[in-house]
Design a protein around this motif. Structure first.
Motif, PDB file in Angstrom:
ATOM      1  N   GLN A 252    -111.730  35.605-101.123  1.00 14.67           N
ATOM      2  CA  GLN A 252    -112.807  35.553-102.107  1.00 14.67           C
ATOM      3  C   GLN A 252    -112.430  36.284-103.389  1.00 14.67           C
ATOM      4  OE1 GLN A 252    -116.169  37.157-100.026  1.00 14.67           O
ATOM      5  NE2 GLN A 252    -116.665  35.199 -99.036  1.00 14.67           N
ATOM      6  N   HIS A 253    -111.593  37.331-103.255  1.00 12.40           N
ATOM      7  CA  HIS A 253    -111.176  38.117-104.417  1.00 12.40           C
ATOM      8  C   HIS A 253    -109.858  37.633-105.005  1.00 12.40           C
ATOM      9  CE1 HIS A 253    -114.457  40.848-103.927  1.00 12.40           C
ATOM     10  NE2 HIS A 253    -114.067  41.260-102.742  1.00 12.40           N
ATOM     11  N   GLY A 254    -109.308  36.563-104.452  1.00  8.78           N
ATOM     12  CA  GLY A 254    -108.063  36.010-104.966  1.00  8.78           C
ATOM     13  C   GLY A 254    -106.836  36.830-104.614  1.00  8.78           C
ATOM     14  N   GLU A 255    -106.902  37.607-103.557  1.00  7.76           N
ATOM     15  CA  GLU A 255    -105.789  38.442-103.118  1.00  7.76           C
ATOM     16  C   GLU A 255    -105.082  37.780-101.940  1.00  7.76           C
ATOM     17  OE1 GLU A 255    -107.620  42.105-102.088  1.00  7.76           O
ATOM     18  OE2 GLU A 255    -108.294  42.533-104.114  1.00  7.76           O
ATOM     19  N   GLY A 256    -103.906  38.292-101.625  1.00  2.00           N
ATOM     20  CA  GLY A 256    -103.182  37.786-100.473  1.00  2.00           C
ATOM     21  C   GLY A 256    -103.807  38.276 -99.178  1.00  2.00           C
ATOM     22  N   PRO A 257    -103.525  37.595 -98.082  1.00  2.00           N
ATOM     23  CA  PRO A 257    -104.103  38.011 -96.802  1.00  2.00           C
ATOM     24  C   PRO A 257    -103.475  39.316 -96.315  1.00  2.00           C
ATOM     25  CG  PRO A 257    -102.548  36.236 -96.469  1.00  2.00           C
ATOM     26  CD  PRO A 257    -102.690  36.405 -97.945  1.00  2.00           C
ATOM     27  N   PRO A 258    -104.215  40.099 -95.540  1.00  2.00           N
ATOM     28  CA  PRO A 258    -103.666  41.335 -94.989  1.00  2.00           C
ATOM     29  C   PRO A 258    -102.626  41.023 -93.907  1.00  2.00           C
ATOM     30  CG  PRO A 258    -105.846  40.938 -94.104  1.00  2.00           C
ATOM     31  CD  PRO A 258    -105.605  39.889 -95.144  1.00  2.00           C
ATOM     32  N   PRO A 259    -101.764  41.983 -93.587  1.00  2.00           N
ATOM     33  CA  PRO A 259    -100.777  41.730 -92.529  1.00  2.00           C
ATOM     34  C   PRO A 259    -101.462  41.546 -91.175  1.00  2.00           C
ATOM     35  CG  PRO A 259    -100.729  44.029 -93.192  1.00  2.00           C
ATOM     36  CD  PRO A 259    -101.646  43.328 -94.134  1.00  2.00           C
ATOM     37  N   LEU A 260    -100.803  40.819 -90.305  1.00  5.46           N
ATOM     38  CA  LEU A 260    -101.364  40.589 -88.976  1.00  5.46           C
ATOM     39  C   LEU A 260    -101.453  41.892 -88.189  1.00  5.46           C
ATOM     40  CD1 LEU A 260     -99.441  37.340 -88.029  1.00  5.46           C
ATOM     41  CD2 LEU A 260    -101.844  37.549 -88.655  1.00  5.46           C
ATOM     42  N   PRO A 261    -102.447  42.026 -87.328  1.00  3.62           N
ATOM     43  CA  PRO A 261    -102.565  43.239 -86.514  1.00  3.62           C
ATOM     44  C   PRO A 261    -101.334  43.417 -85.624  1.00  3.62           C
ATOM     45  CG  PRO A 261    -104.560  41.906 -86.353  1.00  3.62           C
ATOM     46  CD  PRO A 261    -103.554  41.111 -87.101  1.00  3.62           C
ATOM     47  N   GLY A 262    -100.796  44.615 -85.635  1.00  7.28           N
ATOM     48  CA  GLY A 262     -99.659  44.929 -84.784  1.00  7.28           C
ATOM     49  C   GLY A 262     -98.314  44.606 -85.394  1.00  7.28           C
TER      50      GLY A 262
END
Length: 52
Positions: free
Chosen positions: A16-26
């Motif tokens: 929604q903010h036009g940012e990249g996705p966060p890293p996967l858990p773990g």
């Protein structure tokens, strides 16, 4: 809320903010464990008891 649900929520907010996705858990677990091990080794090397 479990970690998968939290990751989905963070991914949605990032999109929604036009940012990249966060890293996967773990995905950084090995790196964190290596860092902790290095710090413990450095601390024990600096705090060795004196030789008699």
């Amino acid at each position: 809320m479990d970690i998968v649900q939290q990751h989905m929520l963070d991914s949605c907010r990032a999109a929604q903010h036009g940012e990249g996705p966060p890293p996967l858990p773990g995905s950084h677990d090995r790196e964190i464990l290596r860092m902790i091990r290095r710090r413990i080794r450095a601390w024990t090397a600096a705090h060795r008891p004196p030789l008699p």
